[in-house]
Design an enzyme around this catalytic site. Structure first.
Site, PDB file in Angstrom:
ATOM      1  N   GLY A   9       5.121  10.582 -13.317  1.00  0.00           N
ATOM      2  CA  GLY A   9       5.458   9.212 -12.914  1.00  0.00           C
ATOM      3  C   GLY A   9       6.399   8.562 -13.912  1.00  0.00           C
ATOM      4  O   GLY A   9       6.257   7.397 -14.263  1.00  0.00           O
ATOM      5  N   SER A  12       9.540   5.222 -13.507  1.00  0.00           N
ATOM      6  CA  SER A  12       9.334   3.767 -13.450  1.00  0.00           C
ATOM      7  C   SER A  12       8.151   3.370 -14.338  1.00  0.00           C
ATOM      8  O   SER A  12       7.322   4.220 -14.706  1.00  0.00           O
ATOM      9  CB  SER A  12       9.051   3.384 -11.988  1.00  0.00           C
ATOM     10  OG  SER A  12       8.655   2.049 -11.873  1.00  0.00           O
ATOM     11  N   GLY A  13       8.089   2.093 -14.690  1.00  0.00           N
ATOM     12  CA  GLY A  13       6.892   1.496 -15.296  1.00  0.00           C
ATOM     13  C   GLY A  13       6.363   2.179 -16.553  1.00  0.00           C
ATOM     14  O   GLY A  13       7.126   2.581 -17.439  1.00  0.00           O
ATOM     15  N   SER A 131      -5.972   5.396 -15.957  1.00  0.00           N
ATOM     16  CA  SER A 131      -6.902   4.834 -14.984  1.00  0.00           C
ATOM     17  C   SER A 131      -6.497   3.384 -14.757  1.00  0.00           C
ATOM     18  O   SER A 131      -5.321   3.067 -14.568  1.00  0.00           O
ATOM     19  CB  SER A 131      -8.332   4.976 -15.532  1.00  0.00           C
ATOM     20  OG  SER A 131      -9.263   4.295 -14.749  1.00  0.00           O
ATOM     21  N   TYR A 145      -8.455   1.740  -3.773  1.00  0.00           N
ATOM     22  CA  TYR A 145      -7.704   1.963  -5.025  1.00  0.00           C
ATOM     23  C   TYR A 145      -8.697   2.075  -6.188  1.00  0.00           C
ATOM     24  O   TYR A 145      -8.611   3.008  -6.995  1.00  0.00           O
ATOM     25  CB  TYR A 145      -6.710   0.820  -5.272  1.00  0.00           C
ATOM     26  CG  TYR A 145      -5.992   0.930  -6.603  1.00  0.00           C
ATOM     27  CD1 TYR A 145      -5.110   1.969  -6.847  1.00  0.00           C
ATOM     28  CD2 TYR A 145      -6.221   0.001  -7.624  1.00  0.00           C
ATOM     29  CE1 TYR A 145      -4.458   2.083  -8.080  1.00  0.00           C
ATOM     30  CE2 TYR A 145      -5.571   0.111  -8.849  1.00  0.00           C
ATOM     31  CZ  TYR A 145      -4.691   1.153  -9.070  1.00  0.00           C
ATOM     32  OH  TYR A 145      -4.057   1.275 -10.289  1.00  0.00           O
ATOM     33  N   SER A 146      -9.653   1.127  -6.244  1.00  0.00           N
ATOM     34  CA  SER A 146     -10.671   1.171  -7.300  1.00  0.00           C
ATOM     35  C   SER A 146     -11.399   2.505  -7.298  1.00  0.00           C
ATOM     36  O   SER A 146     -11.600   3.114  -8.348  1.00  0.00           O
ATOM     37  CB  SER A 146     -11.719   0.068  -7.085  1.00  0.00           C
ATOM     38  OG  SER A 146     -11.330  -1.111  -7.697  1.00  0.00           O
ATOM     39  N   SER A 148     -10.399   5.328  -6.289  1.00  0.00           N
ATOM     40  CA  SER A 148      -9.562   6.428  -6.794  1.00  0.00           C
ATOM     41  C   SER A 148      -9.555   6.409  -8.320  1.00  0.00           C
ATOM     42  O   SER A 148      -9.539   7.453  -8.975  1.00  0.00           O
ATOM     43  CB  SER A 148      -8.141   6.345  -6.218  1.00  0.00           C
ATOM     44  OG  SER A 148      -7.360   5.340  -6.848  1.00  0.00           O
ATOM     45  N   LYS A 149      -9.594   5.205  -8.912  1.00  0.00           N
ATOM     46  CA  LYS A 149      -9.592   5.116 -10.377  1.00  0.00           C
ATOM     47  C   LYS A 149     -10.992   5.366 -10.952  1.00  0.00           C
ATOM     48  O   LYS A 149     -11.115   5.891 -12.066  1.00  0.00           O
ATOM     49  CB  LYS A 149      -9.039   3.754 -10.824  1.00  0.00           C
ATOM     50  CG  LYS A 149      -7.541   3.580 -10.506  1.00  0.00           C
ATOM     51  CD  LYS A 149      -6.673   4.653 -11.167  1.00  0.00           C
ATOM     52  CE  LYS A 149      -5.195   4.404 -11.009  1.00  0.00           C
ATOM     53  NZ  LYS A 149      -4.362   5.435 -11.661  1.00  0.00           N
ATOM     54  N   PHE A 178       0.004  -5.330 -15.388  1.00  0.00           N
ATOM     55  CA  PHE A 178       1.245  -5.316 -16.174  1.00  0.00           C
ATOM     56  C   PHE A 178       2.416  -5.252 -15.208  1.00  0.00           C
ATOM     57  O   PHE A 178       2.314  -4.663 -14.128  1.00  0.00           O
ATOM     58  CB  PHE A 178       1.288  -4.115 -17.121  1.00  0.00           C
ATOM     59  CG  PHE A 178       0.442  -4.302 -18.348  1.00  0.00           C
ATOM     60  CD1 PHE A 178       0.973  -4.887 -19.494  1.00  0.00           C
ATOM     61  CD2 PHE A 178      -0.901  -3.932 -18.348  1.00  0.00           C
ATOM     62  CE1 PHE A 178       0.185  -5.084 -20.620  1.00  0.00           C
ATOM     63  CE2 PHE A 178      -1.697  -4.125 -19.467  1.00  0.00           C
ATOM     64  CZ  PHE A 178      -1.156  -4.707 -20.613  1.00  0.00           C
ATOM     65  N   THR A 180       5.378  -3.821 -13.677  1.00  0.00           N
ATOM     66  CA  THR A 180       6.055  -2.520 -13.500  1.00  0.00           C
ATOM     67  C   THR A 180       6.535  -2.491 -12.044  1.00  0.00           C
ATOM     68  O   THR A 180       6.646  -3.536 -11.424  1.00  0.00           O
ATOM     69  CB  THR A 180       5.051  -1.360 -13.724  1.00  0.00           C
ATOM     70  OG1 THR A 180       4.018  -1.482 -12.736  1.00  0.00           O
ATOM     71  CG2 THR A 180       4.421  -1.379 -15.106  1.00  0.00           C
TER      72      THR A 180
HETATM   73  N1  LIG Z   1       1.024  -1.899 -13.409  1.00  0.00           N
HETATM   74  C1  LIG Z   1      -0.245  -2.189 -13.337  1.00  0.00           C
HETATM   75  O1  LIG Z   1      -0.636  -3.368 -13.234  1.00  0.00           O
HETATM   76  C2  LIG Z   1      -1.277  -1.088 -13.448  1.00  0.00           C
HETATM   77  C3  LIG Z   1      -2.565  -1.449 -13.844  1.00  0.00           C
HETATM   78  C4  LIG Z   1      -3.530  -0.460 -13.983  1.00  0.00           C
HETATM   79  C5  LIG Z   1      -3.192   0.858 -13.756  1.00  0.00           C
HETATM   80  N2  LIG Z   1      -1.924   1.194 -13.342  1.00  0.00           N
HETATM   81  C6  LIG Z   1      -1.635   2.619 -13.132  1.00  0.00           C
HETATM   82  O2  LIG Z   1      -0.540   2.988 -13.951  1.00  0.00           O
HETATM   83  C7  LIG Z   1       0.088   4.144 -13.404  1.00  0.00           C
HETATM   84  C8  LIG Z   1       1.595   3.944 -13.418  1.00  0.00           C
HETATM   85  O3  LIG Z   1       1.939   2.893 -12.542  1.00  0.00           O
HETATM   86  P1  LIG Z   1       3.029   1.775 -12.893  1.00  0.00           P
HETATM   87  O4  LIG Z   1       2.309   0.487 -13.014  1.00  0.00           O
HETATM   88  O5  LIG Z   1       3.896   2.222 -13.990  1.00  0.00           O
HETATM   89  O6  LIG Z   1       3.795   1.716 -11.481  1.00  0.00           O
HETATM   90  P2  LIG Z   1       5.263   2.191 -11.043  1.00  0.00           P
HETATM   91  O7  LIG Z   1       6.268   1.501 -11.888  1.00  0.00           O
HETATM   92  O8  LIG Z   1       5.304   1.989  -9.577  1.00  0.00           O
HETATM   93  O9  LIG Z   1       5.278   3.749 -11.377  1.00  0.00           O
HETATM   94  C9  LIG Z   1       4.576   4.685 -10.616  1.00  0.00           C
HETATM   95  C10 LIG Z   1       5.097   6.079 -10.905  1.00  0.00           C
HETATM   96  O10 LIG Z   1       4.300   7.029 -10.171  1.00  0.00           O
HETATM   97  C11 LIG Z   1       5.187   7.967  -9.590  1.00  0.00           C
HETATM   98  N3  LIG Z   1       4.645   8.601  -8.383  1.00  0.00           N
HETATM   99  C12 LIG Z   1       4.132   8.021  -7.288  1.00  0.00           C
HETATM  100  N4  LIG Z   1       3.823   8.948  -6.366  1.00  0.00           N
HETATM  101  C13 LIG Z   1       4.160  10.155  -6.908  1.00  0.00           C
HETATM  102  C14 LIG Z   1       4.097  11.494  -6.450  1.00  0.00           C
HETATM  103  N5  LIG Z   1       3.625  11.818  -5.242  1.00  0.00           N
HETATM  104  N6  LIG Z   1       4.525  12.486  -7.288  1.00  0.00           N
HETATM  105  C15 LIG Z   1       5.002  12.185  -8.501  1.00  0.00           C
HETATM  106  N7  LIG Z   1       5.095  10.938  -9.000  1.00  0.00           N
HETATM  107  C16 LIG Z   1       4.678   9.935  -8.192  1.00  0.00           C
HETATM  108  C17 LIG Z   1       6.450   7.170  -9.249  1.00  0.00           C
HETATM  109  O11 LIG Z   1       7.565   8.053  -9.190  1.00  0.00           O
HETATM  110  P3  LIG Z   1       8.337   8.477  -7.848  1.00  0.00           P
HETATM  111  O12 LIG Z   1       8.119   7.412  -6.826  1.00  0.00           O
HETATM  112  O13 LIG Z   1       9.760   8.574  -8.303  1.00  0.00           O
HETATM  113  O14 LIG Z   1       7.763   9.798  -7.477  1.00  0.00           O
HETATM  114  C18 LIG Z   1       6.546   6.253 -10.476  1.00  0.00           C
HETATM  115  O15 LIG Z   1       7.271   6.889 -11.496  1.00  0.00           O
HETATM  116  C19 LIG Z   1      -0.519   4.345 -12.017  1.00  0.00           C
HETATM  117  O16 LIG Z   1      -1.465   5.384 -12.086  1.00  0.00           O
HETATM  118  C20 LIG Z   1      -1.197   3.013 -11.730  1.00  0.00           C
HETATM  119  O17 LIG Z   1      -2.283   3.157 -10.847  1.00  0.00           O
HETATM  120  C21 LIG Z   1      -0.959   0.238 -13.191  1.00  0.00           C
END
Ligand SMILES: NC(=O)c1ccc[n+]([C@@H]2O[C@H](COP(=O)([O-])OP(=O)(O)OC[C@H]3O[C@@H](n4cnc5c(N)ncnc54)[C@H](OP(=O)(O)O)[C@@H]3O)[C@@H](O)[C@H]2O)c1
Length: 272
Positions: A9, A12-13, A131, A145-146, A148-149, A178, A180
């Site tokens: 991943g 992004s983010g 997570s 979603y919860s 899954s985490k 956060f 992202t």
């Molecule tokens: N931001 C928050 O508030 C928050 C809070 C708690 C936890 N999280 C967790 O943090 C992690 C990262 O999320 P983020 O916040 O950074 O969001 P994000 O900016 O949307 O990034 C998500 C990343 O996951 C990748 N992804 C999605 N489906 C995929 C697939 N099938 N194969 C490979 N890569 C895949 C996307 O890449 P592609 O689309 O290019 O494949 C992207 O790089 C996630 O697990 C999310 O649940 C986020």
């Protein structure tokens, strides 16, 4: 010798910023995601981007084999790929929820399974699983979603017990909200969601408070810092709650009864 890190991943983010920070610190970094065009910055900074869909066995196998061919080993795996798809339990489209599980749960397991034989061979390694505070407390409309985490949390705990004997450690990162690409994906997924008449007013109240949460959300640096700390510490903490909301959430959940916690969260998200 430079440590070899794979961040999933990374387009992004959290994944992107973690990859860039690790490159800056001198690690050999492979960033994996489906949108390779979004990893140009990572390549320019000296990293390696790999096209990988974590839901596809062949794609994961090819990606891991490429890293092993080029570097001979993977020292650290950051399982970060994931997204949020929200629905009410009664009206959820199960196929849509399964697609999210395929990334958040099975994707994480799939990449881990492909990497572990190489880590065991080296008798060392670190796996950092991303997570969420949602993996500690389940909220209305975010139940799938919860869950899954929650799965990421329990799989990580079992994995830590299983692979410690091979010199491999596992740490869990539990971010709060956060800024992202996460929020955009949540709203994209919502376009496909039909909640029905009974739940529509609850969703109408939830949407603005969720938007507001993300308008005020901090940028990802603290999460990147926690991931880097888990990588660099000889004995990392098993879990890192990151962000004031996540820390408070964990604390309140341990302190309050379920019913008081339910009421507090429903009020906070304007869903009472
Ligand atoms: N931001 C928050 O508030 C928050 C809070 C708690 C936890 N999280 C967790 O943090 C992690 C990262 O999320 P983020 O916040 O950074 O969001 P994000 O900016 O949307 O990034 C998500 C990343 O996951 C990748 N992804 C999605 N489906 C995929 C697939 N099938 N194969 C490979 N890569 C895949 C996307 O890449 P592609 O689309 O290019 O494949 C992207 O790089 C996630 O697990 C999310 O649940 C986020």
């Amino acid at each position: 010798m430079k440590k070899v890190v794979l961040v999933t991943g990374a387009s992004s983010g959290f994944g992107k910023f973690t990859a860039l920070e690790l490159i800056k610190k001198g690690y050999t970094v492979y960033g994996a995601a489906r949108r390779v065009n979004k990893m140009q910055e990572l390549n320019e900074a000296g990293g390696h981007s790999i096209a990988m869909d974590v839901t596809n066995d062949e794609s994961v196998d090819e990606g891991i084999k490429q890293i092993i061919k080029e570097q001979g080993r993977i020292d650290v795996l950051v399982n970060n790929a994931g997204y949020g798809s929200y629905s009410f339990i009664e009206t959820a489209d199960l196929e849509q929820m399964k697609r999210m599980y395929d990334v958040n749960v099975w994707g994480l397991v799939r990449v881990t399974q492909h990497v572990l034989p190489y880590m065991r061979k080296e008798k060392k390694g670190k796996i950092i699983n991303i997570s969420s505070i949602a993996g500690k407390a389940s909220l209305a409309f975010m139940g799938f979603y919860s869950s899954s985490k929650f799965a990421v949390e329990s799989i990580s705990d079992a994995l830590r017990q299983e692979v410690g004997r091979f010199g491999i450690d596992v740490a869990i990162i539990e971010p709060g909200a956060f800024s992202t690409g996460f929020e955009d994906t949540v709203f994209n997924e919502l376009k496909e969601v039909k909640v029905g008449e009974a739940y529509q007013p609850i969703l109408d109240n939830f949407t603005p408070s969720f938007k507001k949460t993300y308008e005020n959300a901090p940028t990802p640096e603290p999460v990147v810092k926690a991931i880097v700390s888990a990588i660099e510490r000889k004995k990392p903490k098993t879990r890192y709650a990151v962000g004031m909301d996540a820390k408070m959430g964990v604390f309140m959940k341990s302190l309050l009864s379920d019913r008081i916690f339910d009421n507090m969260m429903l009020s906070q998200m304007n869903m009472k």
